[in-house]
Design a protein around this motif. Structure first.
Motif, PDB file in Angstrom:
ATOM      1  N   ILE A  87       0.548   3.490  15.375  1.00  0.00           N
ATOM      2  CA  ILE A  87       0.746   4.532  14.363  1.00  0.00           C
ATOM      3  C   ILE A  87       0.177   4.087  13.011  1.00  0.00           C
ATOM      4  O   ILE A  87      -0.530   4.832  12.340  1.00  0.00           O
ATOM      5  CB  ILE A  87       2.263   4.832  14.198  1.00  0.00           C
ATOM      6  CG1 ILE A  87       2.831   5.408  15.493  1.00  0.00           C
ATOM      7  CG2 ILE A  87       2.506   5.790  13.041  1.00  0.00           C
ATOM      8  CD1 ILE A  87       4.356   5.502  15.501  1.00  0.00           C
ATOM      9  N   ALA A  88       0.480   2.815  12.642  1.00  0.00           N
ATOM     10  CA  ALA A  88       0.065   2.312  11.324  1.00  0.00           C
ATOM     11  C   ALA A  88      -1.461   2.335  11.197  1.00  0.00           C
ATOM     12  O   ALA A  88      -2.165   2.062  12.165  1.00  0.00           O
ATOM     13  CB  ALA A  88       0.569   0.887  11.135  1.00  0.00           C
ATOM     14  N   GLY A  89      -1.935   2.682   9.991  1.00  0.00           N
ATOM     15  CA  GLY A  89      -3.381   2.629   9.739  1.00  0.00           C
ATOM     16  C   GLY A  89      -4.164   3.686  10.499  1.00  0.00           C
ATOM     17  O   GLY A  89      -5.349   3.523  10.763  1.00  0.00           O
ATOM     18  N   GLY A  99       4.524   0.786  16.839  1.00  0.00           N
ATOM     19  CA  GLY A  99       4.264   0.885  15.399  1.00  0.00           C
ATOM     20  C   GLY A  99       2.796   0.633  15.081  1.00  0.00           C
ATOM     21  O   GLY A  99       2.207   1.314  14.241  1.00  0.00           O
ATOM     22  N   ALA A 127      -7.550  15.882   8.954  1.00  0.00           N
ATOM     23  CA  ALA A 127      -6.799  14.661   9.195  1.00  0.00           C
ATOM     24  C   ALA A 127      -7.637  13.479   8.764  1.00  0.00           C
ATOM     25  O   ALA A 127      -8.823  13.452   8.996  1.00  0.00           O
ATOM     26  CB  ALA A 127      -6.470  14.524  10.677  1.00  0.00           C
ATOM     27  N   GLU A 157     -12.373  19.460  14.755  1.00  0.00           N
ATOM     28  CA  GLU A 157     -11.140  20.159  15.099  1.00  0.00           C
ATOM     29  C   GLU A 157     -11.015  21.446  14.291  1.00  0.00           C
ATOM     30  O   GLU A 157     -11.273  21.429  13.085  1.00  0.00           O
ATOM     31  CB  GLU A 157      -9.971  19.286  14.654  1.00  0.00           C
ATOM     32  CG  GLU A 157      -9.167  18.680  15.731  1.00  0.00           C
ATOM     33  CD  GLU A 157      -7.837  18.257  15.145  1.00  0.00           C
ATOM     34  OE1 GLU A 157      -6.823  18.634  15.719  1.00  0.00           O
ATOM     35  OE2 GLU A 157      -7.836  17.591  14.096  1.00  0.00           O
ATOM     36  N   SER A 207      -0.661  11.342   8.507  1.00  0.00           N
ATOM     37  CA  SER A 207      -2.020  11.598   8.999  1.00  0.00           C
ATOM     38  C   SER A 207      -2.774  12.470   7.998  1.00  0.00           C
ATOM     39  O   SER A 207      -3.947  12.236   7.707  1.00  0.00           O
ATOM     40  CB  SER A 207      -1.972  12.309  10.354  1.00  0.00           C
ATOM     41  OG  SER A 207      -1.296  11.510  11.292  1.00  0.00           O
ATOM     42  N   GLU A 239      -4.242   9.276  18.036  1.00  0.00           N
ATOM     43  CA  GLU A 239      -4.821  10.625  18.145  1.00  0.00           C
ATOM     44  C   GLU A 239      -5.820  10.880  17.008  1.00  0.00           C
ATOM     45  O   GLU A 239      -6.916  11.413  17.224  1.00  0.00           O
ATOM     46  CB  GLU A 239      -3.717  11.695  18.094  1.00  0.00           C
ATOM     47  CG  GLU A 239      -2.815  11.753  19.317  1.00  0.00           C
ATOM     48  CD  GLU A 239      -1.736  10.665  19.329  1.00  0.00           C
ATOM     49  OE1 GLU A 239      -1.589   9.942  18.311  1.00  0.00           O
ATOM     50  OE2 GLU A 239      -1.058  10.525  20.357  1.00  0.00           O
ATOM     51  N   ARG A 290      -5.994   9.977   8.479  1.00  0.00           N
ATOM     52  CA  ARG A 290      -5.417   8.653   8.695  1.00  0.00           C
ATOM     53  C   ARG A 290      -5.331   8.355  10.152  1.00  0.00           C
ATOM     54  O   ARG A 290      -5.177   9.229  10.933  1.00  0.00           O
ATOM     55  CB  ARG A 290      -4.029   8.600   8.105  1.00  0.00           C
ATOM     56  CG  ARG A 290      -4.064   8.761   6.623  1.00  0.00           C
ATOM     57  CD  ARG A 290      -2.931   8.049   5.993  1.00  0.00           C
ATOM     58  NE  ARG A 290      -3.249   6.635   5.965  1.00  0.00           N
ATOM     59  CZ  ARG A 290      -2.343   5.682   5.772  1.00  0.00           C
ATOM     60  NH1 ARG A 290      -1.097   5.972   5.646  1.00  0.00           N
ATOM     61  NH2 ARG A 290      -2.694   4.428   5.723  1.00  0.00           N
ATOM     62  N   PHE A 346       9.275  -2.430   6.612  1.00  0.00           N
ATOM     63  CA  PHE A 346       8.824  -1.354   5.737  1.00  0.00           C
ATOM     64  C   PHE A 346       9.971  -0.634   5.028  1.00  0.00           C
ATOM     65  O   PHE A 346      11.132  -0.838   5.343  1.00  0.00           O
ATOM     66  CB  PHE A 346       7.821  -0.422   6.382  1.00  0.00           C
ATOM     67  CG  PHE A 346       8.191   0.232   7.688  1.00  0.00           C
ATOM     68  CD1 PHE A 346       7.196   0.469   8.629  1.00  0.00           C
ATOM     69  CD2 PHE A 346       9.477   0.660   7.954  1.00  0.00           C
ATOM     70  CE1 PHE A 346       7.490   1.112   9.814  1.00  0.00           C
ATOM     71  CE2 PHE A 346       9.770   1.307   9.128  1.00  0.00           C
ATOM     72  CZ  PHE A 346       8.772   1.521  10.063  1.00  0.00           C
ATOM     73  N   GLN A 397       0.866  -1.189   0.000  1.00  0.00           N
ATOM     74  CA  GLN A 397       0.000   0.000   0.000  1.00  0.00           C
ATOM     75  C   GLN A 397       0.901   1.237   0.000  1.00  0.00           C
ATOM     76  O   GLN A 397       1.587   1.505   0.986  1.00  0.00           O
ATOM     77  CB  GLN A 397      -0.853  -0.057   1.270  1.00  0.00           C
ATOM     78  CG  GLN A 397      -1.731   1.121   1.519  1.00  0.00           C
ATOM     79  CD  GLN A 397      -2.110   1.190   3.002  1.00  0.00           C
ATOM     80  OE1 GLN A 397      -1.600   0.439   3.822  1.00  0.00           O
ATOM     81  NE2 GLN A 397      -2.983   2.086   3.350  1.00  0.00           N
ATOM     82  N   LEU A 398       0.893   1.970  -1.118  1.00  0.00           N
ATOM     83  CA  LEU A 398       1.809   3.102  -1.287  1.00  0.00           C
ATOM     84  C   LEU A 398       1.055   4.408  -1.055  1.00  0.00           C
ATOM     85  O   LEU A 398       0.689   5.100  -2.004  1.00  0.00           O
ATOM     86  CB  LEU A 398       2.419   3.044  -2.693  1.00  0.00           C
ATOM     87  CG  LEU A 398       3.276   1.804  -2.980  1.00  0.00           C
ATOM     88  CD1 LEU A 398       3.165   1.361  -4.425  1.00  0.00           C
ATOM     89  CD2 LEU A 398       4.725   2.054  -2.610  1.00  0.00           C
ATOM     90  N   PHE A 399       0.849   4.748   0.220  1.00  0.00           N
ATOM     91  CA  PHE A 399       0.100   5.959   0.570  1.00  0.00           C
ATOM     92  C   PHE A 399       1.006   7.012   1.227  1.00  0.00           C
ATOM     93  O   PHE A 399       1.154   8.114   0.743  1.00  0.00           O
ATOM     94  CB  PHE A 399      -1.046   5.620   1.533  1.00  0.00           C
ATOM     95  CG  PHE A 399      -2.241   4.945   0.901  1.00  0.00           C
ATOM     96  CD1 PHE A 399      -2.166   4.383  -0.365  1.00  0.00           C
ATOM     97  CD2 PHE A 399      -3.454   4.867   1.584  1.00  0.00           C
ATOM     98  CE1 PHE A 399      -3.270   3.760  -0.941  1.00  0.00           C
ATOM     99  CE2 PHE A 399      -4.563   4.261   1.012  1.00  0.00           C
ATOM    100  CZ  PHE A 399      -4.466   3.702  -0.249  1.00  0.00           C
ATOM    101  N   VAL A 418       6.898   6.351   1.709  1.00  0.00           N
ATOM    102  CA  VAL A 418       7.719   5.867   2.830  1.00  0.00           C
ATOM    103  C   VAL A 418       6.860   5.002   3.762  1.00  0.00           C
ATOM    104  O   VAL A 418       5.626   5.103   3.711  1.00  0.00           O
ATOM    105  CB  VAL A 418       8.373   7.056   3.582  1.00  0.00           C
ATOM    106  CG1 VAL A 418       7.366   7.857   4.401  1.00  0.00           C
ATOM    107  CG2 VAL A 418       9.521   6.587   4.482  1.00  0.00           C
ATOM    108  N   TRP A 419       7.510   4.190   4.567  1.00  0.00           N
ATOM    109  CA  TRP A 419       6.855   3.251   5.498  1.00  0.00           C
ATOM    110  C   TRP A 419       6.022   2.214   4.752  1.00  0.00           C
ATOM    111  O   TRP A 419       4.998   1.760   5.253  1.00  0.00           O
ATOM    112  CB  TRP A 419       5.934   3.943   6.519  1.00  0.00           C
ATOM    113  CG  TRP A 419       6.407   5.230   7.110  1.00  0.00           C
ATOM    114  CD1 TRP A 419       5.723   6.398   7.154  1.00  0.00           C
ATOM    115  CD2 TRP A 419       7.648   5.480   7.779  1.00  0.00           C
ATOM    116  NE1 TRP A 419       6.459   7.365   7.781  1.00  0.00           N
ATOM    117  CE2 TRP A 419       7.651   6.829   8.175  1.00  0.00           C
ATOM    118  CE3 TRP A 419       8.768   4.688   8.059  1.00  0.00           C
ATOM    119  CZ2 TRP A 419       8.714   7.413   8.838  1.00  0.00           C
ATOM    120  CZ3 TRP A 419       9.836   5.276   8.723  1.00  0.00           C
ATOM    121  CH2 TRP A 419       9.793   6.614   9.101  1.00  0.00           C
ATOM    122  N   THR A 420       6.440   1.852   3.527  1.00  0.00           N
ATOM    123  CA  THR A 420       5.630   0.936   2.731  1.00  0.00           C
ATOM    124  C   THR A 420       5.939  -0.506   3.136  1.00  0.00           C
ATOM    125  O   THR A 420       6.968  -1.063   2.750  1.00  0.00           O
ATOM    126  CB  THR A 420       5.909   1.131   1.229  1.00  0.00           C
ATOM    127  OG1 THR A 420       5.974   2.531   0.965  1.00  0.00           O
ATOM    128  CG2 THR A 420       4.827   0.485   0.400  1.00  0.00           C
TER     129      THR A 420
END
Ligand SMILES: Cc1cc2nc3c(=O)[nH]c(=O)nc-3n(C[C@H](O)[C@H](O)[C@H](O)COP(=O)(O)OP(=O)(O)OC[C@H]3O[C@@H](n4cnc5c(N)ncnc54)[C@H](O)[C@@H]3O)c2cc1C
Length: 403
Positions: free
Chosen positions: A373-375, A370, A401, A395, A141, A379, A403, A218, A132-134, A165-167
């Motif tokens: 944070i992922a997906g 991790g 935001a 907000e 986020s 927050e 993600r 990743f 998944q290249l997002f 990044v983080w792929t």
């Protein structure tokens, strides 16, 4: 209405057939062990792909997916039975989980018939791995701020330049779904388009990154003049944000909502407690038992809430903002469980290969931040729950935001 968790006659027979299948193929199937968490590596990935293919051929992957795309067309209960029995047999999660949990459902919802026929069956069998290249260095986020560019060429193809990044698993993936900016003159959410990208296309460079749990799952991915055919567009031009939301909601269900335990199994936690508790003072034992009780209850609540979500999914409903709550609580329970495992293990937890072989607690604990944070970070998920589930005021930020 009370919920009956006993198997119906048909389900009991299904479960028995599955157990028999797992018994007969036991020696061909990969089993969970610590190697996977610490460093999958190419060979291990190949072994896990063979396991997924074997399970697929037996009819136990894509249980709720439509038959025309390689699935079994079964209901959510059957999927829950498969999830339970694989865990019981110590079979690790399916290696192409990004394909099954996120890319596949996105292709099913937004892809052309040609894309569905070409990709979905092979994805379920792990013949092709997916990624998944997002996320990008400047947009995680705030995913709608993505800057990787796709520009339409005179011959109708697209030229892609930029960086992700983080792929996760990009180094093993044959294909990825790529979110790219196709229009810079409209508000950011409206200038995005999704593509399927063949990761072997010239101009794609993948560089693994080392994580604090020791693994390099990743990657950074660079695109330098990469050409993509228009037939690989996923959804309409400018509709990439809507397509991405399908992926993200499915991602939250995949991480936190399907009733699976994350990163550690509660039965191994109980076994660890049984073995180690006598080494603690009476006062400590009371506190550790309470902590264990809390973790077990949390996991049960997550599992049964997950079944409810599976039912909705099997009825063809798209996961909504409640998927965020599922992910939040599953990650919280996993963090608590891993911390307890480390506390119970004491110094043993700190060594990669402790003498008694029980070394996965520290690796698991190091992997948990991790997951939070992922997906979608904790927050951001809380924002979504506040705004879209509880109906609180949004907000006061200009960029939304997502993600
Ligand atoms: C293990 C792992 C695997 C991953 N795999 C993939 C993958 O396969 N593909 C992919 O595309 N990405 C992947 N990611 C990336 C992940 O999606 C992003 O890291 C995540 O979306 C957060 O983005 P960021 O890292 O840019 O942090 P930022 O968005 O910069 O956030 C930094 C901090 O600010 C907080 N924050 C940001 N916005 C808000 C807000 N509006 N309100 C309150 N707080 C806020 C965040 O919660 C966080 O604490 C992965 C990440 C991890 C850890």
């Amino acid at each position: 209405m009370p919920v009956d968790f006993t198997d119906s006659a048909g389900d009991a027979e299904y479960r028995a057939r599955l157990r028999d299948f797992l018994r007969r193929h036991d020696h061909e199937l990969e089993h969970s062990d610590s190697e996977y968490l610490s460093e999958p590596g190419v060979e291990r990935i190949e072994e896990l792909r063979r396991t997924q293919a074997l399970l697929y051929d037996g009819g136990y992957v894509g249980v709720t997916w439509p038959r025309e795309y390689g699935g079994q067309g079964e209901g959510a209960i059957r999927q829950a039975i498969v999830t339970e029995e694989l865990a019981r047999a110590s079979i690790p999660g399916l290696v192409n989980h990004l394909g099954i949990g996120m890319c596949g459902p996105t292709i099913m919802a937004h892809g052309s018939e040609d894309q569905k026929q070409r990709y979905l069956r092979r994805l379920l069998r792990a013949d092709d791995m997916w990624c998944q290249l997002f996320s990008e260095p400047g947009s995680g986020s705030d995913l709608a701020a993505s800057r990787t560019k796709a520009v339409r060429q005179d011959d109708g193809t697209w030229r892609v330049d930029g960086q992700k990044v983080w792929t996760t698993f990009a180094q093993y993936a044959a294909y990825g779904i790529l979110l790219a900016r196709t229009d810079t003159d409209v508000p950011k959410h409206r200038g995005l388009t999704m593509f399927v990208i063949d990761m072997s296309t010239p101009g794609v460079t993948v560089r693994p990154l080392r994580q604090m749990n020791g693994a390099s799952e990743f990657n950074e991915v660079f695109f330098d003049g990469v050409v993509i055919s228009d037939a690989e567009r996923l959804g309409e031009v400018g509709e990439g944000w809507r397509v991405a939301l399908t992926t993200l909601m499915n991602e939250r269900v995949a991480i936190g909502g399907a009733g699976n335990e994350l990163g550690m199994r509660t039965d191994s936690l109980v076994a660890r407690a049984r073995e180690r508790l006598p080494h603690f003072s009476t006062g400590e034992q009371v506190r550790l038992r309470e902590q264990l009780g809390r973790v077990l209850v949390e996991n049960l609540a997550i599992r049964y809430t997950g079944y409810r979500r599976l039912t909705a999914l099997a009825r063809g409903q798209t996961p909504g903002p409640e998927a965020s709550a599922g992910k939040l609580s599953a990650v919280r329970a996993a963090i608590d469980g891993a911390e307890l495992g480390v506390r119970l293990s004491g110094p043993d937890a700190a060594f990669a290969r402790a003498a008694d072989g029980d070394w996965r607690w520290h690796t698991t604990q190091a992997s948990m931040p991790g997951l939070a944070i992922a997906g979608g970070t904790d927050e951001v998920l809380r924002n979504i729950i506040g705004e879209r589930v509880l109906g609180l005021a949004p907000e006061p930020t200009p960029g939304k935001a997502a993600r």
